[in-house]
Design an enzyme around this catalytic site. Structure first.
Site, mmCIF file in Angstrom:
data_model
loop_
_atom_site.group_PDB
_atom_site.id
_atom_site.type_symbol
_atom_site.label_atom_id
_atom_site.label_comp_id
_atom_site.label_asym_id
_atom_site.label_seq_id
_atom_site.Cartn_x
_atom_site.Cartn_y
_atom_site.Cartn_z
ATOM 1 N N ARG A 228 -7.710 -4.321 -5.075
ATOM 2 C CA ARG A 228 -6.519 -3.510 -5.312
ATOM 3 C C ARG A 228 -5.264 -4.394 -5.385
ATOM 4 O O ARG A 228 -4.395 -4.152 -6.196
ATOM 5 C CB ARG A 228 -6.345 -2.462 -4.214
ATOM 6 C CG ARG A 228 -5.303 -1.423 -4.578
ATOM 7 C CD ARG A 228 -5.259 -0.263 -3.625
ATOM 8 N NE ARG A 228 -4.775 -0.648 -2.318
ATOM 9 C CZ ARG A 228 -4.697 0.179 -1.281
ATOM 10 N NH1 ARG A 228 -5.118 1.428 -1.389
ATOM 11 N NH2 ARG A 228 -4.250 -0.230 -0.117
ATOM 12 N N ASP B 220 -10.542 -3.495 -0.801
ATOM 13 C CA ASP B 220 -9.402 -2.582 -0.803
ATOM 14 C C ASP B 220 -8.429 -3.062 0.285
ATOM 15 O O ASP B 220 -8.764 -3.965 1.053
ATOM 16 C CB ASP B 220 -9.922 -1.173 -0.499
ATOM 17 C CG ASP B 220 -8.925 -0.079 -0.844
ATOM 18 O OD1 ASP B 220 -7.825 -0.399 -1.303
ATOM 19 O OD2 ASP B 220 -9.266 1.106 -0.649
ATOM 20 N N ASP C 26 0.864 -1.177 0.000
ATOM 21 C CA ASP C 26 0.000 0.000 0.000
ATOM 22 C C ASP C 26 0.903 1.231 0.000
ATOM 23 O O ASP C 26 1.387 1.654 1.039
ATOM 24 C CB ASP C 26 -0.882 -0.039 1.251
ATOM 25 C CG ASP C 26 -1.786 1.170 1.357
ATOM 26 O OD1 ASP C 26 -1.764 2.017 0.445
ATOM 27 O OD2 ASP C 26 -2.529 1.264 2.347
ATOM 28 N N ASP D 280 -4.216 4.224 -5.666
ATOM 29 C CA ASP D 280 -4.396 5.626 -5.295
ATOM 30 C C ASP D 280 -3.504 6.537 -6.124
ATOM 31 O O ASP D 280 -2.464 6.992 -5.671
ATOM 32 C CB ASP D 280 -4.131 5.793 -3.803
ATOM 33 C CG ASP D 280 -5.109 4.947 -2.998
ATOM 34 O OD1 ASP D 280 -6.110 4.484 -3.584
ATOM 35 O OD2 ASP D 280 -4.885 4.749 -1.801
ATOM 36 N N ASP E 272 -17.538 4.070 -0.012
ATOM 37 C CA ASP E 272 -16.229 3.773 0.575
ATOM 38 C C ASP E 272 -16.396 3.509 2.084
ATOM 39 O O ASP E 272 -17.520 3.398 2.582
ATOM 40 C CB ASP E 272 -15.290 4.961 0.284
ATOM 41 C CG ASP E 272 -13.830 4.555 0.171
ATOM 42 O OD1 ASP E 272 -13.414 3.675 0.949
ATOM 43 O OD2 ASP E 272 -13.097 5.098 -0.679
#
Lengths: 918, 521
Positions: A576, A517, A266, A592, A404
């Site tokens: 993701r 995510d 991440d 992102d 979200d």
């Protein structure tokens, strides 16, 4: 979203404040990753490995023999398999490891089908194995050990030709070692074994038995376990793949920089054009030259680094007298060497070969290919309703609105915030009434809270990942302290899947889908923002399974969506993190990104790279996640995104609102038009996804895939093909007044889909652009079906008629396909309920022929109009229906553009018919 | 009309409004409404788009730019984009848009019509009452405005007088200050002269005294050797006063008498140490007092507040230093080395004589009078400015928003108390403790062009982390009461506040509240 700062502890906040872009110091370089450093210190030279030809064993489809490292006498077992479809599998493990080494499960579809191997020649130092057809052979040299795959006299690929095979064998931890011995690390420790003679341990090097990065210590109970192997590709200058990196399509030479890293992470505000690891990893590299396309699939889920070295890098091609060659070296921290060599020879063959190993793209419901509206966060039910109405007020189609993390009650996934979303079913029903859908996020980190059902069940079933001491592993993520379910455990996955049942997931309905995510997994306070490598998944270390975790999360979630509908409905899950095989479970996005022109540009090579390795359902956050896009950037991004597979706008919570109508009426109109173009082309997208699902061919393709002989296409990454018939060159420069598009194909023609203008292939074409321009060309020789009646959502267009766009090639013919089914269930697969037709035009006759006679499906859709580019004016057009009736069709001919429009054939889209022009 | 009978649908192609019926005549070919082409009438609504303007397909979804008219008898007629025909979603309350999609639509027009009428009626009542209130507000505002205007006028009149008064008093003051100044100078000069005479006297006395002191043998002469006993008089500062040096001081003479000593005295008086006071002379202080104090200041045991403390101490020290310096300056001025004595010698200036004092008193009074008048003038200016500022605000076309000025309105939500002070600022305060956040200060009216008074914009509030400064849009709607009805944050740090006030109530239209039905009958 990333471990961004605003939700973290104040302490972390301080660190974040200074970060404009990625904080590189949070992530390891090769030098900081002990095994990478060790491996990379090993330079090309003579391999210490020797094949013991007398240990050769050959069964029908398996060849095995032992390798010995002459430096330390450790023996390895080499296994070779010839696989159906022109592939070779090379497996190397320790002959007698102290304990089993991890072999990646669940990625291969099944045991690959093997084919007979035969030894065709042998002498004291080599062995020649036939790989079947086209006189392909594998030559095994014993000392030094090396493998060469040859076709005739041409070497296609060599393994260990640079002597970089390195296999750190498992060894006993010397707990008796004194501190001083460890510190000096110079003492060689010897170990007796019963028959192999003396095993000489490697010198201990720093980081072999413990490794510290920043404040995190990896206890490394198994010591050094890394593996490495080199591959040489003679004649090759272009290699691609090994996503995910925010870098060029063509892989760069890594001499003098870090290798490309594959380790799901991440990364907060990632930078462009560097080999740092990102959210997903697919260890597949594709090589391409005008002669041949090949692939290397390195099946290993541990942290992996890939070095690329090309002797032509930076040189002008014509001057180089040396034959081009690219050398590739793979290094992984643990596991075994298990490599699939895909020998092509054409790009399509490599895709087929890889698909036969790991499966094809899941076939999404049609609506998932339409437009998605997302934001972190739509604040409450009222907000959702207002945005939904906004789309109708501005006559902009959309299919999905997304929620979200703020939608859940205190980031407890599978729940709803009681004050913001008190009536989720009412909200979902409201969307269903509009034939629209919703995606809610479900992340894998589970809030540690004894009042939370999901947590209690996982804990009581002992489903959490364990820390090195055996307790439940806990880390910080959005909800604060969180546990991480062990998705590698099939029982855990079954349980997870069951949680999506309508009676388990309260407030959920059939038009709600899921987004996973943070499944790298993201651990805010973990090393490199992820899980400690010495955490335990059953008997295996996190080290072994790291890159697989995200795949399992998406798989379990997709299984859950299938099960909740009792196997009827196709799922849609966005992830993701991903790995080889993730294509089977849904869509991925590039994480992102930021509202910057560079990020818009990089979205093309990033998705192309994913497509090359099987993951076709790819997209980037339209508009950019971080920061606030200018109206121009937003419009350009919508225009580009409308022509990428996964089309979703998304925004960070700290950015101003950016629904399509908030940038003035002109920009609203531009965005509306881009989205409408997407909707009109949905039949084509759907057909391509069906094709990807059936054959493994990517949806979004680099030009070289279709023009493999055209060297000029090999590095192009600012334009691409959708299928093989549409060429897209989106505008990705601020203030652009024109773009230069390369139209490939000598003797071919292309038609501008907006102006119908005809252009010759094999040229660079300057196209002036305005804010409304999206340069798109249809290949001469193709037929593309569209639904030009764009409505509020794709479901509303279900029964609408098709318009056929027939672009005649230089020979005056064209071909295309039409695929129709119910657009959302598995009936196409399980009951063969679909329509698949071949449309072809030649000799002034256009006909629709059934490509799947054993399938059946009835559709209300019909053929509304046929537009033919590049033809001449006929005197008559006659429609012949299946029952033999003939009728004259009216038509119009625009002589300046040579566009013929046939009015209302009116035949059913599933029927046989022929139109004859005279 | 609607409620009396069943609506009669007038025959015309599907989706065509009555107003355009005349263009669709079944017996004639159809010409696209943009005139672009003419087609046989059977191609109207044949589900294929022939006209560029979409006019041949008013009742199908064939044209991308077409629109469909629903009658919606009982409610209001409307146009919908033709893409919404047969899309499976009920858009027209009379269900006419879904004639071939299988969607199960119910005719909800009557219900909608009823509800709308109720709402309209309620709105009409509110508007009516609100409008009446608005008239009052306008009256009051006008009155207030006039009052303020006339007040300003009065004040400006008064101000003029005040101006004059200030000028007059300034003259009086200046006139009174001139004789005061002269008298004071006179007094000072007399005192200076007096002081000089006294100093001379004292010097003479000191000289005589010194003579006597030096004349050890009391022979009426001071001799060289007698002078030599005072080493401090050594002119070359080598520590000894030699005979020659002493003789030099005495102008070459061996001895001097009292009268000749007068010429020696100036040369020695600066250095001379009186024999009498010599032992009492304080030893020179080498360490200044603040340095002595230092150890007391330092306090190592309390590291955290040290800074604060020492800072304060430093300030104190500085003050003291200043004080000492001033003292030194004062004491450094006299030529005589003993400062204490100087103070004794130089007595305070004698009080002014009665005449001078009278002049001073008169001047002081003139000054006080002047300052008082000036202050009054300033206050008057401030008041005028405030009123003018208020008058300069745009309180609407009829000043109907004037009453909001200097008022504040609050709304309490589950977490916060929001406070709107129109034309001033918007703020937010946590309900359970915590500091107030500025959500914006008055910016401007920012409604649409036709009525900018429907929105207020407050800008430049407290900055957001990595974001813009907070701002608030206040949406004004007609209501009987002046209330903040809701607040939200649609986008980070951009707030939206709904506010009702009679001031935006429009004059109620004096027409039938259900004006839409008649079209269809």
């Amino acid at each position: 979203m990333a471990a961004s700062c605003d939700s973290l502890l104040p302490l972390v906040l301080l660190l974040c404040l200074s970060a404009q872009a990625v904080d590189r110091s949070n992530f390891k370089t090769c030098d900081q990753s002990a095994f990478c450093k060790r491996q990379r210190e090993l330079k090309p030279g003579q391999s210490p490995y020797r094949a013991l030809l007398d240990t050769l064993e050959l069964s029908n489809s398996r060849l095995s023999l032992q390798l010995i490292n002459d430096n330390n006498k450790v023996r390895l077992l080499l296994e070779l398999y010839r696989l159906q479809g022109n592939m070779t599998r090379v497996k190397i493990n320790e002959l007698k490891p102290l304990k089993p080494r991890y072999e990646v499960p669940d990625v291969l579809l099944s045991h690959p089908i093997t084919e007979a191997l035969s030894v065709v020649a042998q002498d004291e130092n080599s062995l020649v194995v036939s790989l079947g057809g086209k006189d392909q052979r594998l030559i095994l040299s014993a000392q030094p050990f090396r493998l060469d795959i040859v076709e005739g006299s041409q070497v296609l690929m060599s393994l260990n030709s640079r002597g970089l095979l390195a296999f750190e064998h498992l060894r006993t931890r010397k707990d008796t070692k004194s501190e001083s011995e460890q510190a000096t690390g110079q003492e060689n420790v010897e170990q007796q074994t019963d028959e192999d003679g003396q095993i000489k341990e490697d010198d201990d090097k720093p980081g072999m038995w413990e490794e510290t990065f920043k404040s995190h210590t990896d206890s490394k109970p198994n010591g050094p376990t890394s593996i490495s192997l080199d591959f040489s590709l003679p004649g090759v200058e272009h290699v691609y793949g090994i996503p995910e990196h925010a870098d060029t399509l063509k892989l760069k030479n890594t001499d003098g920089s870090d290798p490309y890293r594959l380790y799901n992470l991440d990364v907060f505000q990632y930078e462009l054009h560097n080999p740092m690891a990102l959210y997903g990893a697919v260890p597949v590299l594709i090589s391409h030259s005008t002669d041949r396309t090949m692939g290397i699939f390195w099946l290993n889920a541990a942290e992996t680094w890939v070095d690329i070295s090309s002797n032509t890098a930076g040189k002008v091609r014509v001057i180089s007298s040396e034959a081009p060659q690219t050398d590739v070296r793979w290094m992984s921290e643990s596991g075994i060497i298990d490599v699939f060599i895909m020998l092509g020879p054409k790009p399509a063959d490599v895709f087929t070969q890889y698909a036969s190993l790991t499966g094809t793209q899941s076939f999404p419901p049609l609506s998932a290919l339409a437009y998605h509206q997302c934001r972190w966060n739509y604040n409450d039910q009222e907000d959702v309703k207002t945005v939904d109405q906004g789309f109708d007020e501005h006559d902009i189609p959309y299919d999905f609105i997304w929620l979200d993390i703020e939608h859940a009650d205190g980031k407890r996934y599978f729940t709803w915030d009681p004050s913001k979303f008190p009536q989720p079913k009412e909200m979902l029903q409201g969307l269903m009434d509009k034939r629209r859908k919703l995606v809610a996020i479900v992340d894998p980190h589970i809030k540690v809270d004894s009042g939370y059902k999901i947590h209690n069940e996982i804990r009581s079933k002992n489903f959490y990942v364990k820390n090195k001491d055996g307790g439940d592993y806990e880390g910080w993520c959005w909800p604060g302290n969180a546990g991480y379910p062990d998705f590698t455990n099939p029982e855990m996955r079954t349980w997870w899947a069951s949680q999506f049942a309508y009676d388990q997931y309260e407030g959920s309905m059939e038009n709600q889908y899921i987004w996973n995510d943070m499944n790298e997994p993201s651990v805010f306070n973990g090393p490199e923002v992820t899980m400690h490598k010495d955490a335990l998944h059953g008997v295996w270390e996190h080290r072994d399974v790291h890159n697989l975790y995200g795949l399992y999360v998406q798989k379990a979630t997709a299984d859950g969506l299938i099960q909740r509908s009792e196997g009827v409905q196709r799922p849609f899950v966005l992830t993701r993190a991903f790995f080889a095989g993730s294509q089977r479970y849904g869509a991925v996005w590039t994480g992102d990104n930021a509202a910057e022109w560079g990020h818009l540009k990089i979205s093309i090579p990033m998705c192309l790279s994913l497509g090359l390795v099987g993951i076709s359902f790819c997209g980037a956050d339209v508009g950019g996640f971080f920061k606030h896009p200018s109206a121009e950037l937003l419009v350009r991004w919508y225009q580009a995104g409308a022509y990428q597979p996964f089309f979703r706008a998304h925004a960070h919570i700290d950015t101003p609102r950016r629904e399509p109508w908030l940038f003035g009426p002109e920009n609203t109109a531009l965005i509306r038009e881009a989205i409408r173009q997407r909707y009109a082309l949905l039949p084509y997208w759907y057909q391509l996804f069906y094709n990807a699902h059936r054959t493994g061919q990517p949806v979004m393709r680099p030009l070289w895939v279709e023009y493999p002989d055209d060297f000029a296409t090999f590095s192009i990454e600012d334009e691409y093909l959708i299928g093989k018939d549409l060429l897209v060159h989106p505008v990705t420069d601020e203030g652009a007044t024109g773009v230069t598009a390369y139209l490939p194909g000598k003797g071919e023609v292309w038609y501008d889909v907006h102006t119908f203008q005809k252009h010759d292939g094999d040229q660079s074409l300057y196209i002036p652009v305005t804010m409304s321009s999206i340069p798109v060309f249809q290949r001469g020789g193709s037929i593309i079906c569209r639904k030009d009646r764009v409505r509020r959502s794709s479901s509303c267009m279900e029964n609408d008629p098709y318009t056929l766009y027939v672009a005649l090639g230089s020979q005056g013919s064209a071909e295309g396909e039409l695929y129709i089914d119910d657009f959302h269930t598995f009936s196409f697969e399980e009951a063969k309920q679909f329509v698949h037709r071949r449309l072809s035009f030649s000799a002034n006759t256009l006909s629709s022929r059934n490509l799947a006679p054993d399938s059946q499906f009835s559709t209300a859709s019909w053929i509304e109009k046929i537009v033919i580019f590049g033809g001449s004016q006929p005197s008559s057009a006659t429609l012949k229906s299946a029952d033999g009736t003939e009728s004259a069709l009216e038509f119009e001919f625009d002589s300046t553009l040579a566009v013929l429009t046939l009015r209302k054939p009116g035949v059913n889209a599933a029927a046989d018919w022929t139109i004859v022009l005279r | 009309l609607m409620f009396l009978g069943t609506p009669v649908e007038i025959q015309r192609p599907r989706g065509v409004p009555l107003t355009k019926k005349q263009f669709y005549e079944e017996s004639k070919p159809f010409t696209c409404l943009d005139g672009s082409r003419t087609i046989p009438f059977d191609r109207v609504n044949d589900d294929y788009c022939d006209c560029k303007d979409g006019s041949d397909e008013p009742g199908t979804a064939a044209c991308p730019n077409g629109s469909f008219h629903c009658t919606n008898a009982g409610y209001r007629p409307m146009f919908i984009p033709s893409s919404r025909i047969n899309d499976g979603i009920c858009d027209c309350c009379d269900t006419t848009d879904e004639y071939n999609s299988g969607a199960k639509c119910e005719n909800t027009c009557k219900e909608l019509g009823r509800k709308e009428r109720e709402v309209l009626q309620k709105m009409a009542e509110i508007t009516k009452e609100g409008f009446l209130l608005k008239q009052q507000l306008i009256e009051e505002a006008k009155k207030g405005q006039q009052e303020k205007q006339s007040k300003v006028t009065d004040m400006q009149e008064n101000k003029k007088q005040l101006d004059e008064k200030v000028e007059a008093l300034r003259t009086v003051k200046e006139t009174a200050e001139q004789p005061e100044k002269e008298a004071k100078e006179r007094h000072l000069k007399a005192w200076e002269e007096q002081k000089a005479a006294i100093r001379l006297e004292k010097d003479k006395a000191k000289m005589a005294e010194t003579f006597l002191e030096l004349d050890d043998n009391e022979d009426g002469f001071v001799s060289v050797s007698e002078l030599q006993s005072h080493a401090e008089l050594d002119p070359d500062a080598d520590g000894t006063l030699t005979e020659i040096e002493a003789q030099g001081l005495m102008g070459g003479a061996e001895q001097v008498d009292t009268s000749t000593f007068e010429s020696v005295w100036p040369k020695i008086k600066d250095k001379y140490h009186s024999e009498v006071s010599r032992e009492e002379e304080p030893a020179p202080v080498e360490t200044p007092p603040d340095e002595v104090k230092e150890p007391v200041v330092d306090n190592d045991s309390e590291p955290y507040p040290e800074d604060d403390i020492s800072e304060e101490e430093d300030e104190d020290d500085e003050d003291e230093d200043d004080y000492h310096e001033d003292d030194d300056k004062v004491s450094a001025q006299p030529t005589i080395k003993t400062p204490e004595k100087t103070h004794e010698d130089e007595e305070a200036m004698p009080p002014y004589d009665a005449d001078t004092q009278a002049l001073i008193d008169a001047a002081q009074k003139a000054r006080d009078d002047f300052e008082e008048a000036e202050k009054a003038l300033r206050e008057m200016d401030d008041q005028i400015r405030n009123i003018e500022k208020e008058l300069s605000f745009d309180f609407g076309p009829d000043a109907e928003f004037t009453y909001l000025y200097s008022q504040c309105y609050e709304l309490t939500t589950s977490e916060y108390i929001y406070r709107l002070c129109p034309f001033n600022r918007v703020s937010q305060k946590p309900k359970y403790g915590g500091s107030e956040t500025n959500l914006g200060t008055w910016g401007s009216w920012s409604g649409p062009e036709n009525n900018k008074y429907l929105l207020m914009k407050y800008e430049q509030g407290t900055g957001c982390w990595q974001g813009p400064n907070r701002s608030t849009t206040v949406k004004l709607t007609c209501g009987k009461e002046t209330v903040v009805t809701s607040t939200s944050e649609p986008s980070r740090c951009e707030y939206l506040m709904e506010f009702t006030t009679p001031a935006v109530c429009q004059e109620p239209a004096n027409i039938d509240p259900s004006p839409h039905d008649h079209v269809e009958l």
